[in-house]
Design a protein around this motif. Structure first.
Motif, PDB file in Angstrom:
ATOM      1  N   ASP A   1       0.850  -1.182   0.000  1.00 48.06           N
ATOM      2  CA  ASP A   1       0.000   0.000   0.000  1.00 48.06           C
ATOM      3  C   ASP A   1       0.891   1.239   0.000  1.00 48.06           C
ATOM      4  OD1 ASP A   1      -1.857   1.974   0.296  1.00 48.06           O
ATOM      5  OD2 ASP A   1      -2.824   1.147   2.080  1.00 48.06           O
ATOM      6  N   PRO A   2       0.841   2.069  -1.052  1.00 42.63           N
ATOM      7  CA  PRO A   2       1.707   3.251  -1.117  1.00 42.63           C
ATOM      8  C   PRO A   2       1.332   4.344  -0.118  1.00 42.63           C
ATOM      9  CG  PRO A   2       0.157   3.264  -2.934  1.00 42.63           C
ATOM     10  CD  PRO A   2      -0.019   1.945  -2.243  1.00 42.63           C
ATOM     11  N   ASN A   3       0.177   4.207   0.543  1.00 43.86           N
ATOM     12  CA  ASN A   3      -0.291   5.246   1.450  1.00 43.86           C
ATOM     13  C   ASN A   3       0.075   5.002   2.903  1.00 43.86           C
ATOM     14  OD1 ASN A   3      -1.935   6.589  -0.683  1.00 43.86           O
ATOM     15  ND2 ASN A   3      -3.006   4.638  -0.605  1.00 43.86           N
ATOM     16  N   ARG A   4       0.746   3.873   3.203  1.00 43.21           N
ATOM     17  CA  ARG A   4       1.085   3.556   4.587  1.00 43.21           C
ATOM     18  C   ARG A   4       2.332   2.674   4.611  1.00 43.21           C
ATOM     19  NH1 ARG A   4      -3.340   2.970   6.683  1.00 43.21           N
ATOM     20  NH2 ARG A   4      -4.564   3.430   4.822  1.00 43.21           N
ATOM     21  N   THR A   5       2.940   2.562   5.788  1.00 40.18           N
ATOM     22  CA  THR A   5       4.164   1.770   5.914  1.00 40.18           C
ATOM     23  C   THR A   5       3.871   0.281   6.016  1.00 40.18           C
ATOM     24  OG1 THR A   5       4.104   2.165   8.302  1.00 40.18           O
ATOM     25  CG2 THR A   5       5.487   3.624   6.990  1.00 40.18           C
ATOM     26  N   ALA A   6       2.705  -0.082   6.543  1.00 36.69           N
ATOM     27  CA  ALA A   6       2.357  -1.491   6.729  1.00 36.69           C
ATOM     28  C   ALA A   6       1.819  -2.091   5.431  1.00 36.69           C
ATOM     29  CB  ALA A   6       1.320  -1.626   7.835  1.00 36.69           C
ATOM     30  N   PHE A   7       1.854  -3.427   5.354  1.00 33.01           N
ATOM     31  CA  PHE A   7       1.199  -4.129   4.255  1.00 33.01           C
ATOM     32  C   PHE A   7      -0.292  -4.277   4.576  1.00 33.01           C
ATOM     33  CE2 PHE A   7       5.512  -6.236   3.718  1.00 33.01           C
ATOM     34  CZ  PHE A   7       5.873  -5.392   2.691  1.00 33.01           C
ATOM     35  N   ILE A   8      -1.076  -4.537   3.546  1.00 33.22           N
ATOM     36  CA  ILE A   8      -2.507  -4.750   3.729  1.00 33.22           C
ATOM     37  C   ILE A   8      -2.870  -6.134   3.212  1.00 33.22           C
ATOM     38  CG2 ILE A   8      -3.132  -2.318   3.671  1.00 33.22           C
ATOM     39  CD1 ILE A   8      -3.859  -2.619   0.743  1.00 33.22           C
ATOM     40  N   ALA A   9      -3.973  -6.664   3.718  1.00 32.23           N
ATOM     41  CA  ALA A   9      -4.429  -8.000   3.317  1.00 32.23           C
ATOM     42  C   ALA A   9      -5.818  -7.887   2.699  1.00 32.23           C
ATOM     43  CB  ALA A   9      -4.452  -8.934   4.523  1.00 32.23           C
ATOM     44  N   LEU A  10      -6.004  -8.554   1.583  1.00 35.30           N
ATOM     45  CA  LEU A  10      -7.323  -8.636   0.958  1.00 35.30           C
ATOM     46  C   LEU A  10      -8.012  -9.890   1.495  1.00 35.30           C
ATOM     47  CD1 LEU A  10      -9.343  -7.565  -1.197  1.00 35.30           C
ATOM     48  CD2 LEU A  10      -8.249  -9.120  -2.809  1.00 35.30           C
ATOM     49  N   VAL A  11      -9.145  -9.692   2.166  1.00 35.20           N
ATOM     50  CA  VAL A  11      -9.861 -10.829   2.751  1.00 35.20           C
ATOM     51  C   VAL A  11     -11.220 -10.966   2.083  1.00 35.20           C
ATOM     52  CG1 VAL A  11      -8.673 -10.636   4.964  1.00 35.20           C
ATOM     53  CG2 VAL A  11     -10.823  -9.415   4.628  1.00 35.20           C
ATOM     54  N   SER A  12     -11.665 -12.207   1.960  1.00 41.23           N
ATOM     55  CA  SER A  12     -12.970 -12.503   1.364  1.00 41.23           C
ATOM     56  C   SER A  12     -13.837 -13.157   2.422  1.00 41.23           C
ATOM     57  CB  SER A  12     -12.795 -13.442   0.160  1.00 41.23           C
ATOM     58  OG  SER A  12     -14.059 -13.773  -0.386  1.00 41.23           O
ATOM     59  N   TYR A  13     -14.972 -12.514   2.740  1.00 43.91           N
ATOM     60  CA  TYR A  13     -15.872 -13.030   3.763  1.00 43.91           C
ATOM     61  C   TYR A  13     -16.754 -14.146   3.203  1.00 43.91           C
ATOM     62  CZ  TYR A  13     -14.560  -9.221   6.878  1.00 43.91           C
ATOM     63  OH  TYR A  13     -13.855  -8.381   7.690  1.00 43.91           O
ATOM     64  N   ALA A  14     -17.377 -14.881   4.111  1.00 47.46           N
ATOM     65  CA  ALA A  14     -18.210 -16.018   3.708  1.00 47.46           C
ATOM     66  C   ALA A  14     -19.413 -15.565   2.893  1.00 47.46           C
ATOM     67  CB  ALA A  14     -18.668 -16.783   4.943  1.00 47.46           C
ATOM     68  N   ASP A  15     -19.831 -14.280   3.055  1.00 44.05           N
ATOM     69  CA  ASP A  15     -20.968 -13.780   2.273  1.00 44.05           C
ATOM     70  C   ASP A  15     -20.548 -13.274   0.896  1.00 44.05           C
ATOM     71  OD1 ASP A  15     -19.619 -11.506   2.951  1.00 44.05           O
ATOM     72  OD2 ASP A  15     -21.239 -10.595   4.116  1.00 44.05           O
ATOM     73  N   GLY A  16     -19.256 -13.395   0.557  1.00 42.48           N
ATOM     74  CA  GLY A  16     -18.768 -13.035  -0.768  1.00 42.48           C
ATOM     75  C   GLY A  16     -18.135 -11.672  -0.886  1.00 42.48           C
ATOM     76  N   GLU A  17     -18.267 -10.817   0.131  1.00 40.81           N
ATOM     77  CA  GLU A  17     -17.709  -9.469   0.061  1.00 40.81           C
ATOM     78  C   GLU A  17     -16.205  -9.484   0.337  1.00 40.81           C
ATOM     79  OE1 GLU A  17     -18.501  -4.980   1.904  1.00 40.81           O
ATOM     80  OE2 GLU A  17     -19.641  -6.711   2.623  1.00 40.81           O
ATOM     81  N   LYS A  18     -15.479  -8.630  -0.385  1.00 35.15           N
ATOM     82  CA  LYS A  18     -14.035  -8.504  -0.203  1.00 35.15           C
ATOM     83  C   LYS A  18     -13.711  -7.154   0.427  1.00 35.15           C
ATOM     84  CE  LYS A  18     -12.537 -11.495  -3.998  1.00 35.15           C
ATOM     85  NZ  LYS A  18     -11.741 -11.574  -5.251  1.00 35.15           N
TER      86      LYS A  18
END
Length: 275
Positions: free
Chosen positions: A85-102
Motif C-alpha cells: 500500500d503506497p499510502n502507509r508503511t504497513a502491508f494490507i491483506a485482501l480478505v474474502s468473507y463467507a458472504d462473498g464481500e471482499k
C-alpha cells in the motif's frame, strides 16, 4: 523480511537499501476497493500552504481499508492476498468473507494467504482476529485499537508497531502504547491480535534525495542557513549555533522538544506519560 543492499555503483546507491517484498503476493490491487486521491501539496481550501515541504511524487490510488470490521461480526474471512500500500508503511491483506464481500484490512506479522480470521465480541485469540478488549488475555500484543466505541481503529497502525494489554481498571482496559505511554480505553472497544507487518521498514536507508521527492517530500532548508529576516536562527558568518535560549520555529514559537499536547479533556485517560 530481508533488506536488499545496493552495490556502491554511484553516490546514490552507496548507502541505499530497499525491501525485497517477499511477503507481497500480488502486484495489482482490487479495483473495487480503490479511490482517486488528489495531491494537495500541503495546501488548504484557500490554496495556502499550511504544511510545508510537501508536493510532487508519484500519483497513486487510495486503498479503502476497513478499520472497524464491526458489520462483519461472527463472519469468517479468508486471506486472498498480501499487498503493498503506497499510502502507509504497513502491508494490507485482501480478505474474502463467507458472504462473498471482499475488503482490505491491515496485515499483521505472520498472516499468510489461506489463513482465516474472524471479528466478534469474543473469539479465539489468534493473529488477525479482532475482538473486544475485555475478552483479550492480559499480556497479548494488539494493534489497530479503538479509542471510542464504534469509531474503528485509530492508534497502533504503522509498520512493526504493537501495544500490550497490561490490565483492567473497572470499565477500562489499560494499554501500554509503543511510545511508552500507558492509557485507559473502554473495555468494550475493539482491537486486533498481533503485531503490524513490515517491521523491517525501519532499517531501510533512503540513500538519495530523489527517492524522497518520489514520495512527495520536498527539500527542507536549515533556519541557520537563512537570513535573519526569514528565520530567528538566521544570520551570521557561516553556520553558527542558534544563539537563542531555545530553538524557535520561523514564527517564533518554541521548537525541537517543546510540548504541543493541549487536550485537557482526554488527559484523565493517561495513566503514565511517555518517556
Amino acid at each position: 523480511m530481508p533488506i536488499k543492499q545496493y552495490r556502491p555503483t554511484s553516490n546514490g546507491h552507496r548507502n541505499m537499501s530497499v525491501l525485497t517484498y517477499e511477503e507481497v503476493t500480488v502486484k495489482h490491487p482490487e479495483k473495487n476497493l480503490l479511490k482517486r486521491m488528489k495531491n494537495k501539496s500541503g495546501r488548504n481550501n484557500n490554496g495556502r500552504i499550511t504544511i510545508r515541504h510537501l508536493g510532487g511524487g508519484f500519483k497513486h490510488m487510495y486503498r479503502v481499508i476497513d478499520f472497524k470490521q464491526h458489520d462483519k461480526n461472527n463472519i469468517e474471512a479468508v486471506v486472498k492476498s498480501i499487498e503493498y500500500d503506497p499510502n502507509r508503511t504497513a502491508f494490507i491483506a485482501l480478505v474474502s468473507y463467507a458472504d462473498g464481500e471482499k475488503r482490505y484490512i491491515l496485515a499483521p506479522e505472520g498472516l499468510k494467504v489461506g489463513d482465516s480470521i474472524k471479528t466478534a465480541e469474543k473469539t479465539r485469540v489468534k493473529v488477525g482476529n479482532r475482538m473486544q478488549l475485555q475478552h483479550i488475555p492480559v499480556g497479548f500484543d494488539i494493534y489497530n485499537i479503538e479509542l471510542l466505541i464504534g469509531r474503528g481503529g485509530q492508534i497502533v497502525r504503522s509498520a512493526g508497531t504493537s501495544a500490550k494489554l497490561v490490565g483492567f481498571d473497572g470499565d477500562y482496559a489499560q494499554i501500554l502504547l509503543p511510545s511508552g505511554e500507558t492509557r485507559k480505553v473502554r473495555k468494550e472497544c475493539y482491537a486486533s491480535i498481533g503485531k503490524v507487518s513490515n517491521e523491517d521498514i525501519k532499517n531501510v536507508r533512503v540513500g538519495k534525495a530523489g527517492r524522497n521527492r518520489l514520495r512527495g517530500k520536498r527539500p527542507q532548508v536549515l533556519g541557520k542557513s537563512m537570513n535573519p529576516v526569514e528565520h530567528p536562527h538566521g544570520g551570521g558568518e557561516g553556520h553558527n549555533g542558534v544563539g537563542l535560549k531555545h530553538p524557535k520555529t520561523p514564527w517564533g514559537k518554541p521548537a525541537l522538544g517543546a510540548k504541543t499536547r493541549n487536550n485537557k479533556r482526554t488527559s484523565k485517560f493517561i495513566v503514565k506519560r511517555r518517556k
